[in-house]
Design a protein around this motif. Structure first.
Motif, PDB file in Angstrom:
ATOM      1  N   UNK A   1       0.822  -1.201   0.000  1.00 59.08           N
ATOM      2  CA  UNK A   1       0.000   0.000   0.000  1.00 59.08           C
ATOM      3  C   UNK A   1       0.863   1.260   0.000  1.00 59.08           C
ATOM      4  N   UNK A   2       1.924   1.266   0.816  1.00 59.32           N
ATOM      5  CA  UNK A   2       2.787   2.439   0.866  1.00 59.32           C
ATOM      6  C   UNK A   2       3.548   2.651  -0.424  1.00 59.32           C
ATOM      7  N   UNK A   3       4.120   1.580  -0.980  1.00 57.65           N
ATOM      8  CA  UNK A   3       4.864   1.717  -2.231  1.00 57.65           C
ATOM      9  C   UNK A   3       3.944   2.080  -3.385  1.00 57.65           C
ATOM     10  N   UNK A   4       2.769   1.455  -3.447  1.00 58.11           N
ATOM     11  CA  UNK A   4       1.817   1.800  -4.501  1.00 58.11           C
ATOM     12  C   UNK A   4       1.358   3.241  -4.415  1.00 58.11           C
ATOM     13  N   UNK A   5       1.131   3.733  -3.202  1.00 56.90           N
ATOM     14  CA  UNK A   5       0.734   5.133  -3.028  1.00 56.90           C
ATOM     15  C   UNK A   5       1.861   6.071  -3.459  1.00 56.90           C
ATOM     16  N   UNK A   6       3.115   5.702  -3.130  1.00 64.71           N
ATOM     17  CA  UNK A   6       4.243   6.537  -3.527  1.00 64.71           C
ATOM     18  C   UNK A   6       4.379   6.587  -5.052  1.00 64.71           C
ATOM     19  N   UNK A   7       4.213   5.443  -5.707  1.00 66.32           N
ATOM     20  CA  UNK A   7       4.282   5.421  -7.174  1.00 66.32           C
ATOM     21  C   UNK A   7       3.179   6.279  -7.778  1.00 66.32           C
ATOM     22  N   UNK A   8       1.991   6.195  -7.218  1.00 64.98           N
ATOM     23  CA  UNK A   8       0.880   7.000  -7.721  1.00 64.98           C
ATOM     24  C   UNK A   8       1.156   8.485  -7.543  1.00 64.98           C
ATOM     25  N   UNK A   9       1.669   8.882  -6.385  1.00 61.90           N
ATOM     26  CA  UNK A   9       1.901  10.296  -6.111  1.00 61.90           C
ATOM     27  C   UNK A   9       3.000  10.878  -6.986  1.00 61.90           C
ATOM     28  N   UNK A  10       4.031  10.084  -7.275  1.00 58.80           N
ATOM     29  CA  UNK A  10       5.174  10.607  -8.024  1.00 58.80           C
ATOM     30  C   UNK A  10       4.973  10.499  -9.527  1.00 58.80           C
ATOM     31  N   UNK A  11       4.409   9.394  -9.990  1.00 54.65           N
ATOM     32  CA  UNK A  11       4.394   9.109 -11.422  1.00 54.65           C
ATOM     33  C   UNK A  11       3.047   9.376 -12.098  1.00 54.65           C
ATOM     34  N   UNK A  12       1.967   9.408 -11.346  1.00 58.18           N
ATOM     35  CA  UNK A  12       0.651   9.496 -11.984  1.00 58.18           C
ATOM     36  C   UNK A  12      -0.145  10.732 -11.581  1.00 58.18           C
ATOM     37  N   UNK A  13       0.440  11.629 -10.843  1.00 56.19           N
ATOM     38  CA  UNK A  13      -0.249  12.867 -10.462  1.00 56.19           C
ATOM     39  C   UNK A  13       0.652  14.056 -10.732  1.00 56.19           C
ATOM     40  N   UNK A  14       0.059  15.221 -10.795  1.00 54.30           N
ATOM     41  CA  UNK A  14       0.826  16.444 -10.954  1.00 54.30           C
ATOM     42  C   UNK A  14       1.425  16.848  -9.613  1.00 54.30           C
ATOM     43  N   UNK A  15       2.587  17.508  -9.694  1.00 53.38           N
ATOM     44  CA  UNK A  15       3.315  17.823  -8.471  1.00 53.38           C
ATOM     45  C   UNK A  15       2.586  18.857  -7.611  1.00 53.38           C
ATOM     46  N   UNK A  16       1.819  19.734  -8.217  1.00 55.02           N
ATOM     47  CA  UNK A  16       1.122  20.790  -7.460  1.00 55.02           C
ATOM     48  C   UNK A  16      -0.333  20.440  -7.184  1.00 55.02           C
ATOM     49  N   UNK A  17      -0.662  19.176  -7.271  1.00 57.58           N
ATOM     50  CA  UNK A  17      -2.032  18.738  -7.038  1.00 57.58           C
ATOM     51  C   UNK A  17      -2.388  18.888  -5.563  1.00 57.58           C
ATOM     52  N   UNK A  18      -3.564  19.425  -5.274  1.00 61.35           N
ATOM     53  CA  UNK A  18      -4.004  19.592  -3.889  1.00 61.35           C
ATOM     54  C   UNK A  18      -4.204  18.253  -3.203  1.00 61.35           C
ATOM     55  N   UNK A  19      -4.665  17.262  -3.950  1.00 58.98           N
ATOM     56  CA  UNK A  19      -4.850  15.930  -3.381  1.00 58.98           C
ATOM     57  C   UNK A  19      -3.518  15.347  -2.921  1.00 58.98           C
ATOM     58  N   UNK A  20      -2.467  15.553  -3.706  1.00 63.05           N
ATOM     59  CA  UNK A  20      -1.136  15.072  -3.337  1.00 63.05           C
ATOM     60  C   UNK A  20      -0.644  15.783  -2.084  1.00 63.05           C
ATOM     61  N   UNK A  21      -0.834  17.089  -2.028  1.00 64.87           N
ATOM     62  CA  UNK A  21      -0.407  17.847  -0.844  1.00 64.87           C
ATOM     63  C   UNK A  21      -1.148  17.378   0.405  1.00 64.87           C
ATOM     64  N   UNK A  22      -2.432  17.072   0.256  1.00 61.18           N
ATOM     65  CA  UNK A  22      -3.209  16.619   1.398  1.00 61.18           C
ATOM     66  C   UNK A  22      -2.702  15.263   1.891  1.00 61.18           C
ATOM     67  N   UNK A  23      -2.372  14.368   0.951  1.00 62.78           N
ATOM     68  CA  UNK A  23      -1.853  13.050   1.349  1.00 62.78           C
ATOM     69  C   UNK A  23      -0.509  13.195   2.055  1.00 62.78           C
ATOM     70  N   UNK A  24       0.354  14.053   1.539  1.00 64.75           N
ATOM     71  CA  UNK A  24       1.656  14.243   2.177  1.00 64.75           C
ATOM     72  C   UNK A  24       1.508  14.831   3.569  1.00 64.75           C
TER      73      UNK A  24
END
Length: 299
Positions: free
Chosen positions: A99-122
């Motif tokens: 789950x952790x590795x899959x989430x990291x791959x999704x955040x880095x490779x499949x989302x934009x860096x300035x996405x609010x959803x990514x910031x919320x997860x971090x």
């Protein structure tokens, strides 16, 4: 007086000021360097003192009875607790690592860096990292043990610890993937590889040392965890026959021996075994990461 000498005399105050500033900067750099060395020496000295103290107090009390397969009030064996700890680590990482590795791959490779959803997860992951262990233990006691009715068991403890180490695995894996140069991605894409193939054949091997660091940190936290597991896994010193049985881990075993006040020597001996196992795991993990990195370079 010539024009060159007049110009030199006019610039001399600035030159003196620059020289004094350079001397102050050099002095400050030397002081900072000295402070860093002193801090490193103190840290190493404290670590060596703790390790030496544990070895001196615990090694004389390590006996064959301490490794008996069954625990009783005479031998105070740590072997059931050691086996339970290994089971706890295996179950927790089996739940948290994918789950952790899959989430990291999704955040880095499949989302934009300035996405609010990514910031919320971090932000959520960083917040979960700072929560005390006792809070996780109370949550596991209320939800897994009471609401779901799993009692104090290996499964309840594993899920609680998996939630604890999930943010660590996620953040370390994310930073490791972000550290991989973009040229790796561009080269893979230029050769016709898709994104998924690029992730698994190029990026993950290159980021493996950082990912292994997260696994090592997670294993270390599971090994040393006692507060959360007392409320969720229980303190029964026996190898569980199923995941719904209580399971005392090695750190909980050491805590119980020390809290009773009658077996301090055995508690120190258990601490020695725990210390040695953690060192071995760290060395093996570093060796595995090094081999993976070398294999990727040779390929």
């Amino acid at each position: 007086m010539s024009e060159a000498s007049m110009t030199q005399s006019k610039l001399s105050p600035r030159g003196e000021f620059a020289q004094r500033a350079a001397k102050r900067a050099a002095t400050s750099a030397r002081a900072q360097n000295t402070l860093v060395k002193v801090g490193a020496a103190l840290s190493a000295a404290i670590l060596l003192f703790i390790v030496g103290y544990i070895l001196v107090m615990g090694v004389p009390h390590i006996t064959p009875d301490l490794f008996a397969l069954k625990y009783n009030s005479t031998n105070l064996s740590l072997m059931p607790a050691l086996i339970n700890t290994l089971l706890m680590i295996a179950l927790s990482l089996a739940l948290a690592f994918p789950l952790g590795l899959g989430s990291a791959i999704f955040l880095v490779e499949y989302t934009k860096h300035n996405n609010r959803f990514v910031k919320m997860i971090r932000l959520t992951a960083e917040t979960l990292t700072g929560i005390p262990s006792i809070v996780y233990g109370l949550f596991g006691l209320l939800f897994f043990v009471t609401v779901l009715g799993w009692r104090m068991s290996l499964l309840a403890g594993s899920l609680t610890v998996a939630i604890m180490v999930l943010p660590v695995i996620l953040r370390t894996s994310e930073e490791a993937l972000k550290a991989v140069p973009d040229t790796y991605r561009e080269g893979s894409f230029s050769l016709g590889a898709g994104r998924l193939r690029t992730v698994f054949r190029v990026l993950l091997p290159a980021a493996m040392p950082g990912i292994m660091a997260g696994i090592i940190l997670s294993i270390g936290r599971i090994f040393g965890e006692s507060a959360a597991l007392i409320y969720t896994a229980g303190t029964v010193a026996a190898i569980p026959s199923s995941v719904f049985d209580s399971a005392r881990t090695l750190s909980v075993h050491m805590y119980v021996l020390a809290s009773e006040g009658l077996y301090i020597d055995k508690a120190y001996a258990t601490a020695v075994v725990l210390l040695i196992i953690v060192i071995i795991i760290n060395l093996l993990s570093a060796r595995v990461a090094s081999r993976i990195t070398k294999g990727e370079k040779n390929a």
